[in-house]
Design an enzyme around this catalytic site. Structure first.
Site, PDB file in Angstrom:
ATOM      1  N   GLU A   1       0.906  -1.117   0.013  1.00 18.12           N
ATOM      2  CA  GLU A   1      -0.068   0.089  -0.003  1.00 18.12           C
ATOM      3  C   GLU A   1       0.942   1.341   0.052  1.00 18.12           C
ATOM      4  O   GLU A   1       1.732   1.125   0.610  1.00 18.12           O
ATOM      5  CB  GLU A   1      -1.071  -0.004   1.381  1.00 18.12           C
ATOM      6  CG  GLU A   1      -1.855   1.208   1.100  1.00 18.12           C
ATOM      7  CD  GLU A   1      -3.105   1.352   2.407  1.00 18.12           C
ATOM      8  OE1 GLU A   1      -2.846   0.459   3.253  1.00 18.12           O
ATOM      9  OE2 GLU A   1      -3.864   1.881   2.189  1.00 18.12           O
TER      10      GLU A   1
ATOM     11  N   ALA B   1       1.302  -0.106  10.832  1.00 20.03           N
ATOM     12  CA  ALA B   1       1.349  -1.592  10.592  1.00 20.03           C
ATOM     13  C   ALA B   1       0.390  -1.574   9.186  1.00 20.03           C
ATOM     14  O   ALA B   1      -0.066  -0.511   8.750  1.00 20.03           O
ATOM     15  CB  ALA B   1       0.560  -2.166  11.618  1.00 20.03           C
TER      16      ALA B   1
ATOM     17  N   GLU C   1      -2.443  -3.887   7.010  1.00 23.85           N
ATOM     18  CA  GLU C   1      -3.492  -5.110   6.941  1.00 23.85           C
ATOM     19  C   GLU C   1      -3.350  -6.077   5.923  1.00 23.85           C
ATOM     20  O   GLU C   1      -4.511  -6.734   5.781  1.00 23.85           O
ATOM     21  CB  GLU C   1      -4.735  -4.274   7.039  1.00 23.85           C
ATOM     22  CG  GLU C   1      -5.374  -3.652   5.646  1.00 23.85           C
ATOM     23  CD  GLU C   1      -4.902  -2.190   5.575  1.00 23.85           C
ATOM     24  OE1 GLU C   1      -4.064  -1.622   6.183  1.00 23.85           O
ATOM     25  OE2 GLU C   1      -5.670  -1.354   4.874  1.00 23.85           O
TER      26      GLU C   1
ATOM     27  N   GLU D   1      -5.721  -3.197  12.591  1.00 23.89           N
ATOM     28  CA  GLU D   1      -5.408  -3.876  11.144  1.00 23.89           C
ATOM     29  C   GLU D   1      -6.304  -5.220  11.210  1.00 23.89           C
ATOM     30  O   GLU D   1      -6.690  -5.569  10.156  1.00 23.89           O
ATOM     31  CB  GLU D   1      -3.871  -4.364  11.257  1.00 23.89           C
ATOM     32  CG  GLU D   1      -3.082  -3.173  11.558  1.00 23.89           C
ATOM     33  CD  GLU D   1      -3.185  -2.093  10.687  1.00 23.89           C
ATOM     34  OE1 GLU D   1      -3.334  -2.357   9.415  1.00 23.89           O
ATOM     35  OE2 GLU D   1      -2.691  -0.890  10.978  1.00 23.89           O
TER      36      GLU D   1
HETATM   37  N1  TRP Z   1      -3.098   0.734   5.729  1.00 24.76           N
HETATM   38  C1  TRP Z   1      -2.245   0.965   6.797  1.00 24.76           C
HETATM   39  C2  TRP Z   1      -3.116   1.375   8.043  1.00 24.76           C
HETATM   40  O1  TRP Z   1      -3.970   1.951   8.075  1.00 24.76           O
HETATM   41  C3  TRP Z   1      -1.491   2.215   6.481  1.00 24.76           C
HETATM   42  C4  TRP Z   1      -0.025   1.961   6.045  1.00 24.76           C
HETATM   43  C5  TRP Z   1       0.880   1.001   6.206  1.00 24.76           C
HETATM   44  C6  TRP Z   1       0.461   2.668   4.713  1.00 24.76           C
HETATM   45  N2  TRP Z   1       1.852   1.101   5.523  1.00 24.76           N
HETATM   46  C7  TRP Z   1       1.811   2.139   4.526  1.00 24.76           C
HETATM   47  C8  TRP Z   1       0.017   3.707   3.939  1.00 24.76           C
HETATM   48  C9  TRP Z   1       2.679   2.434   3.712  1.00 24.76           C
HETATM   49  C10 TRP Z   1       0.941   4.003   2.887  1.00 24.76           C
HETATM   50  C11 TRP Z   1       2.133   3.542   2.879  1.00 24.76           C
HETATM   51  O2  TRP Z   1      -3.134   0.606   8.776  1.00 24.76           O
HETATM   52 ZN    ZN Z   2      -5.932   1.481   8.418  1.00 20.00          ZN
END
Ligand code: TRP
Ligand code: ZN
Length: 879
Positions: A126, A267, A269, A303
């Site tokens: 992500e 973290a 997910e 998460e």
């Molecule tokens: N989706 C993750 C959360 O909200 C966020 C996240 C983790 C993220 N690593 C990242 C977003 C790297 C951007 C880039 O828990």
């Molecule tokens: Zn999140």
């Protein structure tokens, strides 16, 4: 890529994908510098759109080979660049594409894509990291079924993990082995993950509500297994809670968490294989504070909850980010409220919201909960998307009631499971469940800026009528000069002069559903009849709306609310408002060359709270903590002099320490505990209050209080008390300070997470030597620009946690942080961009500092080869 060449991506430009992917087979051969990735994609033309070329995303990729339906493609039938693979004339039918790429995980310092952290191979996909592993339609509305084969040297990576369930594994010649994982759930590429390394693990199991057994495993570095127990406990409680609160059951045979020490965020997910910053996994009473335990509990929950809100139902495009993040933050906040104390959690969340989101919303980086355009999506993982996004969900619950809200969630899960959804589709579920028209409510997603609600009250003694006039306005924000009225749910109550709750039945001007007044026009007047005396208004109870409230309530009214409001949030808020009035007044006095004044009533109210045995200690601790320097700065809003703010706040702390000294001392003694450490909320609350008492006593600089802190530091049997004592000592120029800091380093030198605390405490010290100290710390052998936690502990803590020293009048703080940002950017753009947001309040400073901060922003902007991430932030910050 420079921003002047980076395109602006707009929500209104959304088009469905030309090609869909049914299945992805990945075959990854792990190697430190040349990891081979063979991807086999089952592609089908999207039946909903006309035939089109196949364009796959890439980022820094090297193509090794390309085959279509098993046949090598001639060189003139495709174009491969590091960031794109184009097949201009693909057949208009399903086909298989086999892509082979090679990537260098060791050289990957951005921590996006496949990288190594302390020797472990791990991924972060992500938002757009999958394209750094293979060419792919790397957008969340392309959902596919993945299987992943990983092959590696057995000694280097005895553990091989990917999403889903393990379906095969075995030995290979030359001390090598492999594992094959299959994830039966369709998912977007950003949820892909793989891990390979020499890791230890702890295992447990969870029996779901329908009786299925799920294996739970947490992977950590060898020797740290015993510090993962709390995370495991939090995971099991999260799984149970999601079943009970939302009817959501886990859907694979195994759930895995891997803790790594180099991670850009908290973290991630990834389906069935969460990857965590080890800060949110590892804890023991000796190494972690109560705050760390609470952080682990909420991030583990967050998460895990994404499995339904984010993974089963994902986002159509990145503009919908709040669909998963705002909703999942709301869910983790509810979880914590149920696990711990609801009012204490609410106060803590509102403090963060104001400190992070309100500041963002009032400056050049302000954007709507659902942005309309972006250049770099990584820069939109913000307090607005997360925290304000959660507030919007909560407001909807307040508007339609808990029952209809739960029904709306059920509709959402049933209607959109397996889909990539939009905010409109989400909100429609609640419109359907409640029968309420949500059109105007949608403005919360589109209009940036914190609404201000102005409340005037009037009492007509002769007619026994109480009138409340409310006016709302939303300030202009970048790209949005004028705003339309919002739907603002205000929980309210009326108190009589003895603090008793009065019935609230408006005779005119609007309806109140339950105890919620809905302000949806620019101005509204409500009239309450049958009043024999002037009531006191308690409004925006539990912070039902994320607004700035301006009222005509007097300090006497706030004193009554602080003592008697049935809403604990507003009891706390009444004290904060009184303190803020005093503090802003004192800042003005100090700037005019005068002395700060004291407020007997405030001290009296704090004393009453301190001795109110009906209150939980954690609440009292919050009530006794004066507004932060940032809160005061935000209230003042412009022409800010951080030194005066610091002085005014110190003066109040000292005043509390002196005048409530006897009671604080008694509290400190009374709350001493002989029991072994336990991280539960009640024990943590007692420690919090005891440590606030210690800190206020020491604020006077009295030597018995300093001795007490030094003794607590030495005698503590847990990190919470040791750290609190150290933090208190660190604020005073006493020999005990240096002694304790040295001792702390020696004690915990081999524990990176604890040493981060040591770094940040010093970086956040308001003393004028802080900058020199921070410069020294960046030269410390334990410092590394490559580890985000360490960078945040030193440079982040200085830039974001040290109002006076970052904002030194000579500009040296700005110059140092700018240098650091420029040094980090080539290695880790996400981290550099996040640090650069420290400059977002530069326009609110007094003119001297403002000019110096602007100079540094312009210097960054003019530097060559800025990342898109950093360029985007500095350009918007300069506006
Ligand atoms: N989706 C993750 C959360 O909200 C966020 C996240 C983790 C993220 N690593 C990242 C977003 C790297 C951007 C880039 O828990
Ligand atoms: Zn999140």
């Amino acid at each position: 890529m420079r921003t002047d060449t980076a395109p602006l991506i707009r929500l209104t430009d959304y088009r469905p994908p030309d090609w869909l992917v049914e299945t992805v087979h990945l075959d990854v051969t792990l190697h430190p510098t040349e990891t081979r990735v063979r991807a086999s994609l089952a592609l089908i033309p999207n039946p909903a759109v006309p035939p089109a070329p196949l364009v796959l995303d890439g980022d820094g990729l090297t193509l090794v080979s390309l085959r279509r339906d098993g046949v090598s493609l001639p060189a003139d039938s495709y174009i491969a660049t590091p960031d794109k693979l184009t097949i201009p004339q693909p057949p208009n039918r399903p086909f298989r594409l086999d892509i082979e790429t090679v990537v260098d995980p060791t050289a990957n310092t951005q921590l996006s894509g496949l990288y190594r952290s302390s020797g472990t191979w791990c991924t972060q996909c992500e938002a757009e990291g999958f394209r750094r592993i293979t060419y792919f339609p790397d957008r969340p509305d392309v959902m596919a079924v993945y299987s992943t084969r990983i092959e590696a040297d057995k000694s280097e990576a005895p553990v091989l993990l990917a999403n889903g369930n393990l379906i095969d594994s075995g030995e290979l010649p030359d001390n090598r082995h492999f594992a094959v994982w299959h994830d039966p759930h369709k998912k977007p590429s950003y949820l892909f993950a793989l891990v390979g390394g020499d890791l230890a693990s702890i295992e447990d199991k969870f029996t779901t509500m329908t009786g299925r057994d799920v294996t739970l495993r947490i992977y950590v570095e060898h020797g740290k297994e015993d510090r993962a127990d709390y995370a495991m406990d939090a995971l099991k409680r999260s799984m149970r809670w999601d079943e009970e609160a939302f009817g959501r059951e886990y859907d694979l045979d195994i759930f895995m968490i891997v803790a790594v020490s180099d991670f850009n965020m908290g973290a991630m997910e990834n389906k069935g294989l969460n990857v965590f910053n080890d800060k949110y996994v590892l804890a023991s009473g000796e190494t972690a504070t109560d705050g760390d335990f609470a952080g682990i509990e909420s991030v583990i929950a967050h998460e895990y909850f994404h499995n339904w809100t984010g993974n089963r139902i994902t986002c159509r495009d990145w503009f919908q980010l709040c669909l998963k993040e705002g909703l999942t933050v709301f869910r983790d906040q509810e979880f914590t409220s149920d696990m711990r104390s609801r009012p204490v959690k609410r106060i803590a969340d509102v403090r963060t919201l104001r400190a992070a989101q309100f500041v963002e919303d009032s400056g050049p980086l302000a954007h709507p909960v659902r942005p309309a355009a972006y250049k770099e999506i990584n820069n939109f993982y913000t307090a607005t998307v997360y925290e304000k996004g959660a507030e919007v969900v909560r407001m909807m619950q307040t508007l339609i009631g808990r029952e209809a809200f739960r029904a709306g969630m059920d509709i959402y899960f049933a209607r959109h499971d397996g889909e990539a959804a939009t905010v409109e589709q989400f909100i429609q579920c609640f419109a359907d469940a409640s029968g309420r028209d949500m059109t105007q409510f949608m403005r919360w997603y589109a209009q940036a800026g914190t609404p201000e609600v102005n409340v005037r009250t009037q009492f007509d003694a002769e007619r026994g009528i109480y009138t409340v006039t409310l006016k709302q306005s939303v300030p202009p924000t970048p790209g949005q000069a004028t705003k339309a009225p919002m739907v603002i749910p205000l929980r309210m109550g009326l108190l009589d002069k003895n603090g008793r709750e009065l019935p609230i039945v408006p005779v005119e001007g609007g309806a109140i559903q339950r105890d919620v007044l809905v302000l949806d026009k620019a101005e509204q007047t409500l009239t309450f009849g049958g009043m024999t005396e002037r009531p006191v208004l308690s409004i925006n109870r539990a912070f039902s709306a994320p607004i700035k409230l301006v009222t005509d309530l007097t300090n006497a009214d706030f004193a009554l609310l602080a003592r008697h409001d049935s809403d604990p949030f507003n009891r706390w808020q009444a004290l904060q408002t009184t303190a803020i009035r005093l503090l802003t007044d004192n800042v003005a006095r100090l700037r005019a060359g005068g002395m700060p004044r004291a407020d007997d009533n405030l001290i009296g109210a704090l004393g009453a709270i301190l001795n109110d045995e009906s209150l939980e200690p954690a609440f009292i601790a919050l009530a006794l903590t004066p507004p932060g320097e940032g809160d005061i700065a935000r209230e003042i809003g412009r022409d800010i002099d951080p030194d005066k703010i610091h002085l005014a706040r110190q003066a109040l702390r000292e005043d509390i320490g002196i005048r409530l000294g006897a009671d604080l001392s008694l509290t400190y003694e009374r709350l001493a505990s002989a029991d072994p450490y336990s991280p539960d909320a009640a024990s943590a609350g007692r420690r919090a209050l005891r440590n606030v008492a210690l800190d206020l006593l020491a604020a006077t600089g009295s030597s018995p209080a300093i001795t007490r802190a030094a003794d607590q530091y030495a005698d503590a049997d847990n990190m919470t008390d040791r750290m609190a004592a150290l933090a208190t000592l660190a604020q005073h120029e006493v020999p005990e300070r240096g002694e304790a800091l040295d001792d702390f380093y020696k004690r915990y030198a081999d524990n990176a997470l604890v040493i981060d605390k040591w770094f940040s405490l010093q970086a956040a010290s308001p003393h004028k030597s802080a900058l020199d100290k921070v410069r020294g710390l960046t030269a410390h052998p334990a410092f590394s620009m490559g580890n985000p936690n360490r960078v945040r502990a030193v440079i982040g803590a200085f830039a974001q946690g040290n109002l006076t020293q970052f904002n030194r009048a000579d500009g040296a703080g700005y110059a140092f942080v700018a240098d650091s940002i420029l040094a980090i950017d080539p290695k880790n753009p996400q981290l550099a961009a996040r640090l650069a947001t420290s400059f977002r309040t530069w326009r609110t400073l007094e003119s001297g500092r403002r000019a110096l901060a602007e100079t540094q922003l312009r210097r960054i902007k003019a530097s060559p080869n800025l990342s898109r991430d950093l360029a985007d932030i500095v350009e918007r910050a300069l506006g």
